[in-house]
Motif scaffolding. Structure first.
Motif, PDB file in Angstrom:
ATOM      1  N   LYS A   1     -21.160 -25.046  -1.127  1.00 31.63           N
ATOM      2  CA  LYS A   1     -20.343 -24.059  -2.323  1.00 31.63           C
ATOM      3  C   LYS A   1     -19.369 -25.340  -2.413  1.00 31.63           C
ATOM      4  O   LYS A   1     -19.145 -26.275  -2.390  1.00 31.63           O
ATOM      5  N   ASP A   2     -19.131 -25.158  -3.136  1.00 35.49           N
ATOM      6  CA  ASP A   2     -17.922 -26.062  -4.442  1.00 35.49           C
ATOM      7  C   ASP A   2     -16.880 -26.004  -3.718  1.00 35.49           C
ATOM      8  O   ASP A   2     -15.816 -25.241  -3.341  1.00 35.49           O
ATOM      9  N   VAL A   3     -16.448 -27.595  -4.109  1.00 40.35           N
ATOM     10  CA  VAL A   3     -15.015 -27.935  -3.235  1.00 40.35           C
ATOM     11  C   VAL A   3     -15.040 -29.414  -4.227  1.00 40.35           C
ATOM     12  O   VAL A   3     -15.229 -29.460  -4.729  1.00 40.35           O
ATOM     13  N   ARG A   4     -13.371 -28.958  -3.990  1.00 40.64           N
ATOM     14  CA  ARG A   4     -12.640 -30.385  -4.004  1.00 40.64           C
ATOM     15  C   ARG A   4     -12.093 -31.561  -4.212  1.00 40.64           C
ATOM     16  O   ARG A   4     -11.122 -31.162  -2.188  1.00 40.64           O
ATOM     17  N   GLY A   5     -12.694 -32.998  -3.275  1.00 37.69           N
ATOM     18  CA  GLY A   5     -11.900 -33.368  -2.077  1.00 37.69           C
ATOM     19  C   GLY A   5     -10.257 -33.337  -2.712  1.00 37.69           C
ATOM     20  O   GLY A   5      -9.823 -33.671  -3.431  1.00 37.69           O
ATOM     21  N   GLY A   6     -10.180 -34.421  -1.578  1.00 43.70           N
ATOM     22  CA  GLY A   6      -8.337 -34.734  -1.938  1.00 43.70           C
ATOM     23  C   GLY A   6      -8.892 -36.231  -2.313  1.00 43.70           C
ATOM     24  O   GLY A   6      -9.431 -37.086  -2.397  1.00 43.70           O
ATOM     25  N   THR A   7      -7.358 -36.787  -2.451  1.00 43.71           N
ATOM     26  CA  THR A   7      -7.590 -38.242  -3.069  1.00 43.71           C
ATOM     27  C   THR A   7      -7.049 -39.607  -2.252  1.00 43.71           C
ATOM     28  O   THR A   7      -7.744 -40.588  -2.558  1.00 43.71           O
ATOM     29  N   GLY A   8      -7.320 -38.855  -1.149  1.00 44.95           N
ATOM     30  CA  GLY A   8      -6.715 -39.541   0.239  1.00 44.95           C
ATOM     31  C   GLY A   8      -6.694 -39.373   1.650  1.00 44.95           C
ATOM     32  O   GLY A   8      -6.794 -38.089   2.104  1.00 44.95           O
TER      33      GLY A   8
ATOM     34  N   ASP B   1     -19.233 -31.165  -4.891  1.00 46.61           N
ATOM     35  CA  ASP B   1     -18.421 -31.667  -5.397  1.00 46.61           C
ATOM     36  C   ASP B   1     -18.655 -32.650  -6.601  1.00 46.61           C
ATOM     37  O   ASP B   1     -19.576 -33.328  -6.646  1.00 46.61           O
ATOM     38  N   ARG B   2     -17.919 -33.332  -7.520  1.00 46.59           N
ATOM     39  CA  ARG B   2     -17.774 -34.566  -8.079  1.00 46.59           C
ATOM     40  C   ARG B   2     -17.329 -35.814  -9.054  1.00 46.59           C
ATOM     41  O   ARG B   2     -16.032 -35.369  -8.757  1.00 46.59           O
ATOM     42  N   LEU B   3     -17.546 -36.514  -8.684  1.00 43.21           N
ATOM     43  CA  LEU B   3     -17.480 -38.279  -9.001  1.00 43.21           C
ATOM     44  C   LEU B   3     -17.185 -38.566 -10.040  1.00 43.21           C
ATOM     45  O   LEU B   3     -18.005 -38.778 -11.020  1.00 43.21           O
ATOM     46  N   LEU B   4     -15.949 -39.688 -10.526  1.00 43.94           N
ATOM     47  CA  LEU B   4     -15.707 -40.142 -11.690  1.00 43.94           C
ATOM     48  C   LEU B   4     -15.946 -41.702 -11.226  1.00 43.94           C
ATOM     49  O   LEU B   4     -16.546 -41.825  -9.846  1.00 43.94           O
ATOM     50  N   PRO B   5     -17.061 -42.162 -11.976  1.00 46.40           N
ATOM     51  CA  PRO B   5     -17.065 -43.749 -11.853  1.00 46.40           C
ATOM     52  C   PRO B   5     -16.026 -44.546 -10.816  1.00 46.40           C
ATOM     53  O   PRO B   5     -15.063 -44.567 -11.405  1.00 46.40           O
ATOM     54  N   SER B   6     -15.837 -45.101  -9.867  1.00 50.62           N
ATOM     55  CA  SER B   6     -14.472 -46.209  -9.427  1.00 50.62           C
ATOM     56  C   SER B   6     -13.938 -45.278  -8.345  1.00 50.62           C
ATOM     57  O   SER B   6     -12.609 -45.471  -8.142  1.00 50.62           O
TER      58      SER B   6
ATOM     59  N   THR C   1     -13.111 -42.207  -4.919  1.00 49.91           N
ATOM     60  CA  THR C   1     -13.616 -42.252  -3.639  1.00 49.91           C
ATOM     61  C   THR C   1     -13.054 -40.556  -3.687  1.00 49.91           C
ATOM     62  O   THR C   1     -11.346 -40.276  -3.706  1.00 49.91           O
ATOM     63  N   LEU C   2     -13.824 -39.643  -3.422  1.00 54.21           N
ATOM     64  CA  LEU C   2     -13.357 -38.269  -2.829  1.00 54.21           C
ATOM     65  C   LEU C   2     -13.144 -38.557  -1.894  1.00 54.21           C
ATOM     66  O   LEU C   2     -14.375 -38.925  -0.502  1.00 54.21           O
ATOM     67  N   TRP C   3     -12.280 -37.149  -0.762  1.00 52.87           N
ATOM     68  CA  TRP C   3     -11.832 -37.266   1.377  1.00 52.87           C
ATOM     69  C   TRP C   3     -12.142 -36.287   1.197  1.00 52.87           C
ATOM     70  O   TRP C   3     -11.661 -35.293   1.195  1.00 52.87           O
ATOM     71  N   TYR C   4     -12.269 -35.851   2.930  1.00 54.82           N
ATOM     72  CA  TYR C   4     -12.505 -34.884   3.500  1.00 54.82           C
ATOM     73  C   TYR C   4     -11.986 -34.992   4.719  1.00 54.82           C
ATOM     74  O   TYR C   4     -12.267 -35.804   4.957  1.00 54.82           O
ATOM     75  N   LYS C   5     -12.235 -33.436   5.779  1.00 53.36           N
ATOM     76  CA  LYS C   5     -11.639 -33.572   6.670  1.00 53.36           C
ATOM     77  C   LYS C   5     -12.088 -32.775   7.746  1.00 53.36           C
ATOM     78  O   LYS C   5     -11.960 -31.993   6.785  1.00 53.36           O
TER      79      LYS C   5
ATOM     80  N   TYR D   1     -12.315 -38.229   9.020  1.00 51.09           N
ATOM     81  CA  TYR D   1     -12.286 -38.320   7.589  1.00 51.09           C
ATOM     82  C   TYR D   1     -13.345 -38.438   7.126  1.00 51.09           C
ATOM     83  O   TYR D   1     -14.272 -39.850   7.851  1.00 51.09           O
ATOM     84  N   ILE D   2     -14.429 -38.493   5.978  1.00 42.48           N
ATOM     85  CA  ILE D   2     -14.737 -38.589   5.010  1.00 42.48           C
ATOM     86  C   ILE D   2     -14.721 -39.210   3.705  1.00 42.48           C
ATOM     87  O   ILE D   2     -13.780 -37.898   3.135  1.00 42.48           O
ATOM     88  N   ALA D   3     -15.277 -40.223   3.597  1.00 47.37           N
ATOM     89  CA  ALA D   3     -14.358 -40.534   1.905  1.00 47.37           C
ATOM     90  C   ALA D   3     -16.052 -40.927   1.580  1.00 47.37           C
ATOM     91  O   ALA D   3     -17.103 -41.670   1.823  1.00 47.37           O
ATOM     92  N   VAL D   4     -15.828 -40.463   0.024  1.00 47.42           N
ATOM     93  CA  VAL D   4     -17.445 -40.817  -0.247  1.00 47.42           C
ATOM     94  C   VAL D   4     -17.013 -41.403  -1.859  1.00 47.42           C
ATOM     95  O   VAL D   4     -15.927 -41.134  -2.344  1.00 47.42           O
ATOM     96  N   THR D   5     -17.563 -42.653  -2.167  1.00 46.96           N
ATOM     97  CA  THR D   5     -17.356 -43.907  -3.604  1.00 46.96           C
ATOM     98  C   THR D   5     -18.791 -43.482  -4.450  1.00 46.96           C
ATOM     99  O   THR D   5     -19.572 -43.806  -3.415  1.00 46.96           O
ATOM    100  N   LEU D   6     -18.161 -43.594  -5.031  1.00 41.30           N
ATOM    101  CA  LEU D   6     -19.650 -43.804  -6.582  1.00 41.30           C
ATOM    102  C   LEU D   6     -18.283 -45.421  -7.378  1.00 41.30           C
ATOM    103  O   LEU D   6     -18.070 -45.269  -7.850  1.00 41.30           O
ATOM    104  N   GLY D   7     -19.468 -46.320  -7.361  1.00 40.43           N
ATOM    105  CA  GLY D   7     -19.892 -47.271  -7.446  1.00 40.43           C
ATOM    106  C   GLY D   7     -19.124 -47.161  -9.270  1.00 40.43           C
ATOM    107  O   GLY D   7     -19.487 -46.567 -10.465  1.00 40.43           O
ATOM    108  N   ALA D   8     -18.119 -48.416 -10.313  1.00 41.13           N
ATOM    109  CA  ALA D   8     -17.692 -48.412 -11.021  1.00 41.13           C
ATOM    110  C   ALA D   8     -18.889 -48.189 -11.974  1.00 41.13           C
ATOM    111  O   ALA D   8     -18.564 -47.899 -13.621  1.00 41.13           O
TER     112      ALA D   8
END
Length: 649
Positions: free
Chosen positions: A412-419, A433-438, A440-444, A536-543
């Motif tokens: 299911k499509d969701v949008r993570g938070g900023t922090g 979800d979809r991330l930009l390089p650099s 971090t998206l946040w979930y709880k 909290y879950i944080a997911v990051t994509l490298g720059a």
């Protein structure tokens, strides 16, 4: 008045607002500097567009560079959030020659898509390239965040060549601007540049806390502009009451449970005082929020300590250090410590009195020199009532280990938070979800007594750009307790990072089951997992993923499981929630219900207070009807000294 005394005075408020809690979870604290400035986080953007004569050259597609830039800017403004404060400055647009030829054509104001497109359409490539002066003016174009908020103020420079005016020197201007305040970021996009021109744009971005994006063609220009602009608009939403820590313990501000904002520079230490009693678990977490992708070294770190005054100077109760462990660029970094009174009260750190929490930023000389916003949370957990026997600790991963079976099915499509403050609440299920390089998206995810969080992250197979085959970036994740203590990456069970080249890549992460007595264990990934609430879950994509993928954002799938029956409290022999006749008390959010999963069992005030005489626990992020956001209780050292060194997400 001690921290515990303040808690007891205000505890009644917690019992009054059980029904109102869901509506209050993301509400800014009354009187606090919530991130509600001109933009969603007090942020703003001004694009600085090259309109010099060379922008009239053919870009290789039969169009001029300016025509391609018009299309790219249109794509950017269409993708920005409604109302995001955005402006446009140009240089080289008015005179064939002149090093003062820079003009603000659209002031920074709530986004006017048609107005910006119209302004760009009217530009005709004409003159010189006064980049240094344009950067100076652009910094003045950006409004200061109102009401004490801290937001990202971004200058986005788009150029096809280097400054040909020389004074002021662009790199020197960028460095001065970056050091002159908190939250300023300069990103640069080089359109068909090479050699000295590219080197100058890279220098400007590095000195300006930002990133350089290379655009060899029109499609790449549109893609890189979208990335830079969206990263600015989606910056970490800071929240808290503004305070100022001190370089020594003298005159350090006294904290009570709540959430605060400060800032910290390279090599600085910041002291904060707190009066602690002799029975309560007290937690302190500090989150540094550098500009995404800003220059850092692998060993740059954020460290926290809990200290007390002794005859020899300072005695230490607990220490923790979090490092980036990569040099692609900065991401949010959280370090946390706690005072957990020992079971037999033998430690000096068990005593009531004044203590100090210390935050230190450790940086290499070539790392980002800007001050970083600092979000602080202080939380208190009262002890169990006399006569309560807690369930034994659960220090093993067991069913939640690396071989655990995760949910399957269509995501299911969701949008993570900023922090931490706007993390998207999810339950059991499969999410996309979809991330930009650099970024971090946040979930709880709500996790109850006796339960454990287990999840997997899958980074997608993406179309890659020309020349990207030798580039390697990374995907990362970190899980945090309700009190923001990072856990899960310090064992052989899980790894918090994997290489990313545009091909599929996956990570697994999780926690041990939540048990009150985990606080008396020795392993740093077990001690903090001792209270219920939103993990909290944080997911990051490298720059460097910006040099790999063709799509502006990279797809990611999150598979979440909450394993085990939720128990009705922390006491030994506590019944499961379902067995106690409360099958619906599983903390399933509306988002979780949409996933078709069963949802993670969540913490509520009534369950925690009623089960076996359990203590009322303040969970970080829940706003009671009092002046400040309350922080959650979470473990650290058992008294004495404990050291914990980990990586950032």
């Amino acid at each position: 008045m001690s921290v515990l005394s303040v808690l007891r005075v205000r505890r009644v408020a917690a019992g009054w607002v059980v029904g109102a809690l869901p509506a209050l979870l993301l509400a800014p604290a009354q009187g606090a500097a919530a991130a509600d400035g001109a933009g969603p986080g007090g942020g703003s953007l001004v694009m600085v567009l090259d309109s010099s004569g060379s922008m009239g050259d053919d870009d290789g597609s039969g169009r001029t560079r300016m025509e391609s830039a018009r299309t790219a800017v249109g794509t950017v403004v269409d993708g920005l959030p409604d109302g995001h404060p955005t402006g446009l400055r140009v240089y080289g647009a008015d005179r064939p020659r002149g090093c003062t030829d820079t003009r603000l054509v659209r002031p920074v104001a709530p986004l006017d898509r048609a107005g910006i497109k119209s302004a760009v359409a009217a530009l005709k490539p004409t003159g010189d390239t006064p980049i240094g002066l344009s950067l100076q003016k652009a910094a003045q174009d950006l409004p200061r965040a109102a009401g004490g908020t801290i937001g990202t103020r971004t200058i986005l420079l788009i150029s096809d060549g280097e400054d040909n005016c020389g004074d002021p020197a662009p790199c020197e201007v960028a460095a001065r601007l970056a050091k002159g305040g908190i939250g300023l970021r300069i990103d640069t996009v080089g359109f068909q540049v090479k050699g000295a021109a590219r080197g100058q744009l890279e220098c400007i971005a590095e000195a300006g806390n930002g990133r350089y994006y290379d655009a060899p063609d029109a499609d790449a220009l549109a893609r890189q502009l979208q990335r830079a602009a969206q990263l600015s608009a989606d910056g970490y939403r800071l929240r808290g009451e503004r305070i100022a820590g001190t370089p020594t313990s003298d005159r350090a501000p006294a904290l009570v449970p709540g959430q605060y904002l400060d800032s910290i520079g390279p090599g600085e230490r910041r002291y904060y005082a707190a009066d602690l009693d002799d029975v309560s678990t007290v937690d302190f977490a500090a989150t540094a929020v550098p500009q995404p992708g800003a220059a850092v070294d692998t060993v740059d770190a954020l460290a926290t300590r809990l200290v007390y005054a002794s005859a020899g100077g300072e005695g230490s109760c607990a220490t923790s250090s979090e490092m980036f462990h990569q040099n692609e660029g900065a991401v949010p970094l959280t370090s946390a410590v706690a005072r957990v009174p020992t079971e037999k009260r033998y430690s000096t750190c068990d005593k009531a009195g004044r203590y100090w929490f210390v935050v230190e930023r450790r940086s290499k000389p070539d790392s980002d020199a800007a001050r970083w916003p600092l979000e602080l949370v202080l939380g208190v957990e009262t002890p169990l009532p006399a006569g309560t026997t807690p369930a034994q600790s659960q220090p093993e991963y067991g069913a939640g280990g690396k071989d655990a079976v995760l949910p399957t099915g269509d995501p299911k499509d969701v949008r993570g938070g900023t922090g931490f403050n706007d993390a998207r609440e999810l339950g059991r299920g499969v999410w996309r979800d979809r991330l930009l390089p650099s970024q971090t998206l946040w979930y709880k995810v709500p996790v109850g007594w006796g339960q454990q969080l287990r999840y997997g992250v899958e980074f997608a197979n993406e179309p890659t750009g020309e020349g990207s085959s030798s580039t390697i970036s990374y995907g990362g994740t970190q899980v945090y307790t309700p009190a923001r203590h990072p856990v899960g990456g310090g064992t052989g069970e899980f790894s918090s990072r994997t290489s990313y080249t545009g091909r599929p890549a996956a990570l697994g992460m999780g926690t041990v089951p939540v048990a009150w007595t985990n606080r008396y264990e020795s392993h740093p990934d077990v001690v903090p997992v001792h209270t219920t609430g939103g993990f909290y879950i944080a997911v990051t994509l490298g720059a460097q993923a910006a040099e790999i993928a063709e799509n502006p954002r990279i797809a990611m799938v999150l598979r979440i499981a909450v394993i085990g029956e939720e128990l009705s409290g922390p006491a030994h022999g506590a019944a499961s929630v379902a067995a106690a006749g409360n099958p619906d008390k599983r903390g399933e959010s509306s988002v979780a219900a949409d996933s078709g999963g069963t949802g993670g069992a969540g913490w509520t005030v009534t369950e925690a207070a009623a089960a076996g005489g359990a203590a009322v626990v303040l969970i970080a992020g829940v706003v009671f009807l009092v002046r400040r956001v309350r922080g959650g209780a979470q473990g650290g050292a058992r008294g004495g000294t404990a050291t914990d060194t980990r990586r950032g997400a």
